[in-house]
Design an enzyme around this catalytic site. Structure first.
Site, short mmCIF file in Angstrom:
data_model
loop_
_atom_site.label_atom_id
_atom_site.label_comp_id
_atom_site.label_asym_id
_atom_site.label_seq_id
_atom_site.Cartn_x
_atom_site.Cartn_y
_atom_site.Cartn_z
N GLN A 159 -108.60 -35.55 80.67
CA GLN A 159 -108.13 -35.94 82.00
C GLN A 159 -109.11 -36.95 82.61
O GLN A 159 -109.98 -37.46 81.92
CB GLN A 159 -107.97 -34.69 82.88
CG GLN A 159 -106.83 -33.77 82.48
CD GLN A 159 -105.45 -34.33 82.82
OE1 GLN A 159 -105.32 -35.38 83.47
NE2 GLN A 159 -104.40 -33.64 82.40
N CYS B 97 -72.98 -45.28 67.09
CA CYS B 97 -72.61 -46.70 67.12
C CYS B 97 -71.66 -47.07 65.98
O CYS B 97 -70.89 -48.03 66.09
CB CYS B 97 -73.85 -47.57 67.10
SG CYS B 97 -74.80 -47.48 68.65
N ASP C 194 -96.44 -27.41 74.81
CA ASP C 194 -97.42 -27.72 75.84
C ASP C 194 -97.90 -26.41 76.46
O ASP C 194 -97.37 -25.34 76.18
CB ASP C 194 -96.85 -28.69 76.87
CG ASP C 194 -95.67 -28.13 77.64
OD1 ASP C 194 -95.39 -26.94 77.50
OD2 ASP C 194 -95.03 -28.90 78.37
N CYS D 62 -77.38 -51.33 66.15
CA CYS D 62 -77.77 -49.95 65.83
C CYS D 62 -76.85 -49.37 64.76
O CYS D 62 -75.63 -49.56 64.82
CB CYS D 62 -77.72 -49.08 67.09
SG CYS D 62 -78.19 -47.36 66.81
N ASP E 149 -94.43 -38.14 73.57
CA ASP E 149 -93.26 -37.31 73.88
C ASP E 149 -92.79 -37.65 75.27
O ASP E 149 -93.56 -38.13 76.11
CB ASP E 149 -93.62 -35.82 73.84
CG ASP E 149 -94.26 -35.37 75.14
OD1 ASP E 149 -93.56 -34.74 75.96
OD2 ASP E 149 -95.45 -35.69 75.38
N CYS F 210 -76.75 -46.05 64.04
CA CYS F 210 -76.66 -44.59 64.21
C CYS F 210 -75.20 -44.13 64.10
O CYS F 210 -74.26 -44.93 64.19
CB CYS F 210 -77.27 -44.14 65.54
SG CYS F 210 -76.24 -44.37 67.00
N HIS G 119 -77.70 -41.15 70.48
CA HIS G 119 -78.04 -42.57 70.35
C HIS G 119 -79.44 -42.87 70.88
O HIS G 119 -80.22 -43.58 70.22
CB HIS G 119 -77.02 -43.44 71.09
CG HIS G 119 -77.47 -44.86 71.22
ND1 HIS G 119 -77.39 -45.77 70.19
CD2 HIS G 119 -78.08 -45.51 72.25
CE1 HIS G 119 -77.91 -46.92 70.58
NE2 HIS G 119 -78.33 -46.79 71.82
#
Length: 379
Positions: free
Chosen positions: A191, A311, A94, A306, A268, A308, A337
């Site tokens: 904007q 998990c 950014d 999940c 994001d 992942c 996670h």
């Protein structure tokens, strides 16, 4: 030849959401996509290898913070941001504008740029469109952002109009200062707050400058979600269909789905990593605060649905213990996670678009997650 190109693959017949691919000098990524935020050249507690394991193909870093520490000159000397942080995927930086306006209590906006104080040391600093672009050229990110003003919400129409006009003039200066257009793509930022006429003016100004991509800024800054969605519905059609559309600073699960339905390609937010460090986890059944006492003897995973690494291998009771003891490993597990959850959600969104059923997916996901008007702000 431009550094960033957008490939449109399919439009969802049910919702109008788009499936696509953004091509960058450091690889391509499928859209709609969520981009993890690595403010200081690191996604907090995560290694680049872990991010790759969860199929994150683009991450963010922050121009303002890296300018202050360690300094863009040091990063340039290291061979650029990719080399510095050992990340070979795409990087978006950014412009630093949001941090200038959100972190510094003392700032003076002039036509030439913004005079403000370093939020760490208090020293006087100056950031202009040219300076923001020069820093990003040194960082070597794949996607750079133009320097814009980020007005607060709410702002009067008169203030917002002068701000939009200044942002347009700054965008033109950013393009002129950009020294690496063939290996770094510079995006403009639309904007205009909650005012349709100003969103239209901003979009027209920036589209006339022919940026390789466009961001929608000034949303998710405190306005109700219905205003954000209305502004997206109005603004996204004003962006050329052959360019990527990026909604800045949005990362709650409902807003990712709503944004995709309204034609957004890139998102994001620090939300998943920030709440992870408080012991808050995103699950398919809604928010779970794992530090709560009721999980002390809960030996089930954070999310039964999940797959992942966290998990599959760790329990709520163990993660609660780590978080309560301020053990770094606990924050690593909750962060992993949460990022995995959002990246998997966007994968599900892309599949739903490809199968023309994103509307049905949204309805089922919102119901299971527990989203409604009463608790839509549960993050």
């Amino acid at each position: 030849m431009t550094a960033i190109t957008y490939e449109h693959i399919k439009t969802c017949k049910q919702t109008g959401a788009r499936l696509g691919k953004v091509h960058t000098p450091h690889g391509s990524f499928d859209t709609p996509a969520f981009m993890p935020v690595g403010t200081l050249a690191t996604v907090k507690t995560m290694s680049p290898e872990e991010l790759k394991d969860m199929n994150a193909n683009i991450i963010l870093s922050n121009t303002y913070h890296l300018w202050l520490r360690p300094g863009h000159d040091i990063i340039e000397e290291a061979g650029g941001l990719h080399q510095f942080m050992n990340w070979d995927g795409a990087i978006l930086t950014d412009s630093g504008g949001f941090q200038v306006f959100s972190l510094s209590d003392m700032r003076d906006i002039k036509e030439e740029g913004v005079h403000f104080r370093n939020h760490l040391s208090g020293e006087k600093l100056f950031l202009s469109p040219e300076k923001a672009v020069t820093i990003q050229n040194s960082l070597g990110s794949d996607i750079m952002m133009a320097f814009d003003e980020c007005p607060p919400y709410p702002a009067s129409h008169d203030y917002m109009k002068s701000s939009v006009e200044r942002t347009s003039r700054w965008a033109e200066r950013c393009l002129k200062a950009h020294e690496r257009p063939f290996d770094q793509g510079l995006f403009g930022i639309i904007q205009g707050g909650e005012y349709e006429d100003l969103r239209k003016q901003s979009a027209e100004d920036l589209v006339s400058l022919d940026f390789p991509g466009y961001a929608i800024g000034g949303l998710s800054v405190g306005e109700p979600k219905d205003i954000m969605n209305r502004m997206l519905e109005f603004t996204t059609p004003l962006i050329p269909s052959d360019k990527p559309r990026y909604l800045m600073g949005v990362g709650s699960p409902d807003s990712l789905v709503d944004g995709a339905i309204r034609g957004i390609d890139m998102f994001d937010c620090v939300l998943p990593t920030r709440i992870a460090r408080n012991g808050t986890c995103m699950t398919s059944n809604g928010r779970l605060v794992v530090r709560n006492a009721k999980y002390a003897r809960d030996f089930s995973p954070l999310d039964e649905n999940c797959d992942c690494h966290v998990c599959r291998n760790y329990t709520r009771a163990y993660i609660r213990h780590l978080v309560k003891c301020n053990e770094t490993f606990g924050f690593r597990l909750t962060t992993y996670h949460n990022l995995y959850f959002l990246l998997k959600l966007m994968e599900q969104v892309r599949t739903a678009i490809s199968e023309d059923r994103l509307g049905d997916f949204k309805e089922a996901f919102f119901e299971q997650y527990g989203f409604n008007k009463e608790n839509a702000k549960n993050f």
